[in-house]
Design a protein around this motif. Structure first.
Motif, short mmCIF file in Angstrom:
data_model
loop_
_atom_site.label_atom_id
_atom_site.label_comp_id
_atom_site.label_asym_id
_atom_site.label_seq_id
_atom_site.Cartn_x
_atom_site.Cartn_y
_atom_site.Cartn_z
N ARG A 15 54.11 37.64 46.68
CA ARG A 15 52.88 37.20 45.97
C ARG A 15 51.69 37.25 46.94
NH1 ARG A 15 52.71 33.95 41.27
NH2 ARG A 15 54.63 34.01 40.05
N ASP A 16 51.58 38.31 47.66
CA ASP A 16 50.47 38.50 48.60
C ASP A 16 50.06 39.96 48.59
OD1 ASP A 16 52.88 39.30 49.71
OD2 ASP A 16 52.33 38.76 51.75
N LEU A 17 49.73 40.46 47.41
CA LEU A 17 49.48 41.90 47.23
C LEU A 17 48.06 42.26 47.66
CD1 LEU A 17 51.35 42.25 43.84
CD2 LEU A 17 52.11 43.08 46.07
N ARG A 18 47.83 42.17 48.96
CA ARG A 18 46.53 42.49 49.56
C ARG A 18 46.78 42.94 51.00
NH1 ARG A 18 47.02 36.92 49.38
NH2 ARG A 18 46.99 35.87 51.41
N LEU A 19 45.80 43.63 51.55
CA LEU A 19 45.88 44.06 52.95
C LEU A 19 45.08 43.12 53.84
CD1 LEU A 19 45.32 47.90 52.33
CD2 LEU A 19 47.51 46.68 52.60
N GLU A 20 43.91 42.69 53.34
CA GLU A 20 43.05 41.79 54.11
C GLU A 20 43.51 40.34 53.98
OE1 GLU A 20 40.80 45.46 53.08
OE2 GLU A 20 42.00 44.01 51.96
N ASP A 21 43.32 39.56 55.01
CA ASP A 21 43.71 38.15 55.07
C ASP A 21 45.17 37.98 54.64
OD1 ASP A 21 43.10 35.60 55.90
OD2 ASP A 21 42.51 34.92 53.90
N ASN A 22 46.00 38.86 55.15
CA ASN A 22 47.44 38.80 54.90
C ASN A 22 48.10 38.62 56.27
OD1 ASN A 22 50.22 39.45 54.54
ND2 ASN A 22 49.67 40.48 52.61
N GLU A 23 48.55 37.40 56.53
CA GLU A 23 49.06 37.08 57.86
C GLU A 23 50.30 37.87 58.22
OE1 GLU A 23 49.89 33.12 60.64
OE2 GLU A 23 49.33 32.89 58.53
N ALA A 24 51.14 38.15 57.26
CA ALA A 24 52.35 38.93 57.54
C ALA A 24 51.98 40.32 58.02
CB ALA A 24 53.22 39.01 56.28
N SER A 233 35.79 31.35 36.57
CA SER A 233 35.83 32.47 37.52
C SER A 233 36.74 33.59 37.05
CB SER A 233 36.30 31.97 38.89
OG SER A 233 37.70 31.72 38.89
N ARG A 234 37.80 33.27 36.33
CA ARG A 234 38.83 34.23 35.89
C ARG A 234 39.57 34.85 37.08
NH1 ARG A 234 38.45 35.72 30.64
NH2 ARG A 234 40.65 36.25 31.02
N LEU A 235 39.59 34.13 38.19
CA LEU A 235 40.25 34.64 39.39
C LEU A 235 41.72 34.25 39.48
CD1 LEU A 235 37.48 33.94 42.08
CD2 LEU A 235 38.09 36.14 41.07
N SER A 236 42.19 33.40 38.57
CA SER A 236 43.53 32.82 38.74
C SER A 236 44.65 33.87 38.88
CB SER A 236 43.83 31.85 37.60
OG SER A 236 43.69 32.47 36.33
N PRO A 237 44.68 34.96 38.11
CA PRO A 237 45.78 35.92 38.33
C PRO A 237 45.68 36.63 39.68
CG PRO A 237 44.25 36.78 36.68
CD PRO A 237 43.86 35.35 36.94
N TYR A 238 44.46 36.83 40.16
CA TYR A 238 44.27 37.52 41.44
C TYR A 238 44.66 36.63 42.62
CZ TYR A 238 41.89 40.47 38.18
OH TYR A 238 41.63 41.26 37.09
N ILE A 239 44.55 35.33 42.41
CA ILE A 239 45.01 34.38 43.43
C ILE A 239 46.52 34.18 43.30
CG2 ILE A 239 44.88 31.98 44.18
CD1 ILE A 239 41.90 32.04 43.41
N ALA A 240 47.02 34.06 42.06
CA ALA A 240 48.45 33.83 41.85
C ALA A 240 49.31 34.96 42.42
CB ALA A 240 48.74 33.65 40.36
N TRP A 241 48.85 36.21 42.24
CA TRP A 241 49.62 37.36 42.72
C TRP A 241 49.14 37.86 44.07
CZ3 TRP A 241 54.00 37.61 40.40
CH2 TRP A 241 54.11 37.17 39.08
N GLY A 242 48.17 37.18 44.65
CA GLY A 242 47.79 37.45 46.03
C GLY A 242 46.86 38.62 46.24
N ASN A 243 46.18 39.11 45.19
CA ASN A 243 45.16 40.14 45.42
C ASN A 243 44.02 39.58 46.26
OD1 ASN A 243 45.46 41.36 41.99
ND2 ASN A 243 46.67 41.86 43.78
N LEU A 244 43.77 38.30 46.09
CA LEU A 244 42.76 37.57 46.88
C LEU A 244 43.43 36.35 47.47
CD1 LEU A 244 39.85 37.55 44.25
CD2 LEU A 244 40.14 39.18 46.12
N SER A 245 42.98 35.95 48.66
CA SER A 245 43.49 34.72 49.24
C SER A 245 42.55 33.57 48.87
CB SER A 245 43.61 34.82 50.76
OG SER A 245 42.33 34.75 51.38
N ILE A 246 43.12 32.39 48.77
CA ILE A 246 42.31 31.19 48.51
C ILE A 246 41.23 31.06 49.57
CG2 ILE A 246 42.39 28.70 48.77
CD1 ILE A 246 43.12 29.28 46.06
N ARG A 247 41.59 31.35 50.81
CA ARG A 247 40.67 31.15 51.92
C ARG A 247 39.43 32.03 51.82
NH1 ARG A 247 43.39 31.23 57.57
NH2 ARG A 247 44.11 33.28 56.91
#
Length: 490
Positions: A15-24, A233-247
């Motif tokens: 659940r972190d489907l992003r490249l930026e702000d992805n600690e792993a 905001s309608r950002l909830s799915p993008y946060i839930a699946w990790g397209n965006l980080s909360i931070r």
């Protein structure tokens, strides 16, 4: 089988489907080793009733978006349908894998058990599994004594960049060679759909339009079922699946707040980002909430299961217009604002007097933004089974009149009522036979009669739950819950 093949790191995306702000990803790249980015459509999740096709399509759209972003680096995500251990077993026939990176997932019970099995597998195969904090949620806490400080530390750090060196990511050719020996799912999805599209590119577009203008109405529209579709905001799915980080979302809102003339809606929005981490932390510390009430005193609460009631609720045929509009909207679009989510759960658990567990999987399948750490604590809170939160039994008629006064939302999703005057759209069961003839509308045929008496069922639920809160075990459990989960700075 290749023995001692080239050494690579493996990044297991979940659940972190992003490249930026992805600690792993950041830590794997920082090691200097060549890195393979992997997403596994796991059999245990594909078969799990908490998920549905709308989730998998969102994930596929997210992966396609990642692949577009990786093209200039001559790489892509290795997408596989299997279980994680079998995938790694196949990969180590070609490469030497000594380090696997991922975030700590606060997921459903099957992922919890999967992680325990995978940890044993890594230990037996001399692989080091590096799990990183996700969105400020801390593993292993016994209480909240230091949680706020730890969470603040996470939010205050700069978002992590994505800066791989040349050829550090496995090439497209190398990944396509692996695809020949693995089960690779199609990433195609319907071109037209009523759901929000997955992917960081789309997520950033929603974030930018929200912070450019839409946030100004955030506090005024947040409870309105129709206006919230743009005012939130309608950002909830993008946060839930990790397209965006909360931070990164929090930071952009914080920066805007410094110069904005509309600080209060931004503060309200930022507060809800913090609460997101708070609820997931609660689930992280008590994973049994998936199946049973966090307050053990409520385990004795027995409710008769009615398939008739449940089916009417699921399909939007209860005879209560706002409830039916909400359920039809959710089923078709995957979205409801928070107030309406609370309303439909309250109606199910209080008025229909059904166990919250009976609506859990239907809602998780329908919510495009299904996040286990939000889902289960919120279900129990709305059902009144925590013993610590205020008991709220929402009146569907009162909420309709307050939040959809012109019945625009109701008439949009319950078209049977679109030709009625506004008062009747809210309460069609008040129409006389003459009025029904006047509007060519027949209650019980064109639209169902109410399946329950809302006042009687509200009173029964209220009396039962308030009496149960006096129970010694409920009180003991309430004190335990408060001690474990209350933030110490409150």
């Amino acid at each position: 089988m290749i023995i001692n093949g080239p050494k690579i790191n493996l990044v297991w995306l979940k659940r972190d489907l992003r490249l930026e702000d992805n600690e792993a990803i950041f830590n794997s790249i920082a090691s200097g080793k060549q890195t393979l980015l992997l997403y596994v459509f796991e059999t245990i999740l594909l078969e799990d009733n908490h998920y549905s096709e709308r989730h998998w399509n969102f994930i596929k759209e997210s992966i396609r978006d990642l692949n577009e972003r990786l093209k200039p680096l001559n790489s892509k995500i290795l997408s596989v349908e299997a279980d994680m251990i079998s995938v790694v077993n196949k990969l180590i026939e070609f490469y030497t894998v000594r380090d696997i990176y991922s975030h700590q997932e606060t997921g459903i019970l099957v992922t919890y058990n999967r992680d325990k099995a995978f940890k044993r597998y890594c230990k037996n195969n001399l692989i080091k599994w590096h799990e990183n904090i996700n969105n400020g949620v801390q593993r292993g806490l016994k209480n909240r004594d230091k949680w706020t400080e730890l969470c603040n530390t996470y939010f205050e750090k700069e978002p992590l960049p994505f800066t791989p060196s040349k050829n550090q990511l496995l090439s497209i050719d190398e990944i396509e060679n692996l695809e020949k020996v693995l089960s690779v799912p199609s990433l195609s999805t319907p071109k037209e759909s009523p759901f929000q599209k997955g992917g960081r590119t789309t997520g950033l577009r929603y974030l930018n339009t929200f912070l450019n203008k839409r946030y100004e109405n955030y506090m005024f529209h947040i409870s309105k079922p129709e206006l919230a579709r743009k005012g939130c905001s309608r950002l909830s799915p993008y946060i839930a699946w990790g397209n965006l980080s909360i931070r990164e979302v929090y930071r952009k809102a914080y920066i805007l707040k410094q110069t904005s003339k509309h600080k209060k809606p931004l503060e309200a929005f930022m507060s809800r980002l913090r609460w997101q981490a708070h609820f997931i932390q609660k689930f992280e510390m008590e994973h049994t909430m998936q199946e049973e009430s966090i307050n053990k005193g409520f385990h004795k609460l027995k409710k008769d299961i009615s398939k008739q009631y449940q089916d009417a609720w699921k399909s939007g045929q209860t005879g209560f217009p706002l409830i039916d509009a909400c359920m039809r909207c959710l089923n078709e679009t995957g979205y409801l604002n928070f107030r309406m989510r609370a309303l439909v759960v309250s109606f199910f658990t209080h008025n229909l007097w059904q166990p919250w567990q009976e609506c859990s999987q239907h809602l998780s399948r329908m919510f495009l933004d299904f996040e286990p750490g939000i889902h289960f604590p919120q279900l129990q809170m709305q059902a009144g089974e925590t013993g610590t939160n205020m008991l709220r039994i929402y009146n569907p008629i009162k909420n309709g009149l307050e939040h959809d006064p012109e019945a625009n939302f109701i008439k949009k999703w319950v078209p049977e009522l679109k030709n009625l005057e506004t008062p009747f759209a809210h309460e069609p069961y008040l129409m006389t036979q003459m009025e029904q003839q006047l509007y060519n509308f027949h209650l019980g045929e064109d639209y169902p009669n109410p399946i329950i008496d809302s006042e009687q069922t509200r009173k029964k639920a209220s009396d039962t739950l308030w009496n149960l809160r006096k129970n010694t075990l409920v009180r003991t459990e309430s004190n335990r819950i408060l001690k474990k989960h209350t933030l110490r700075n409150k």
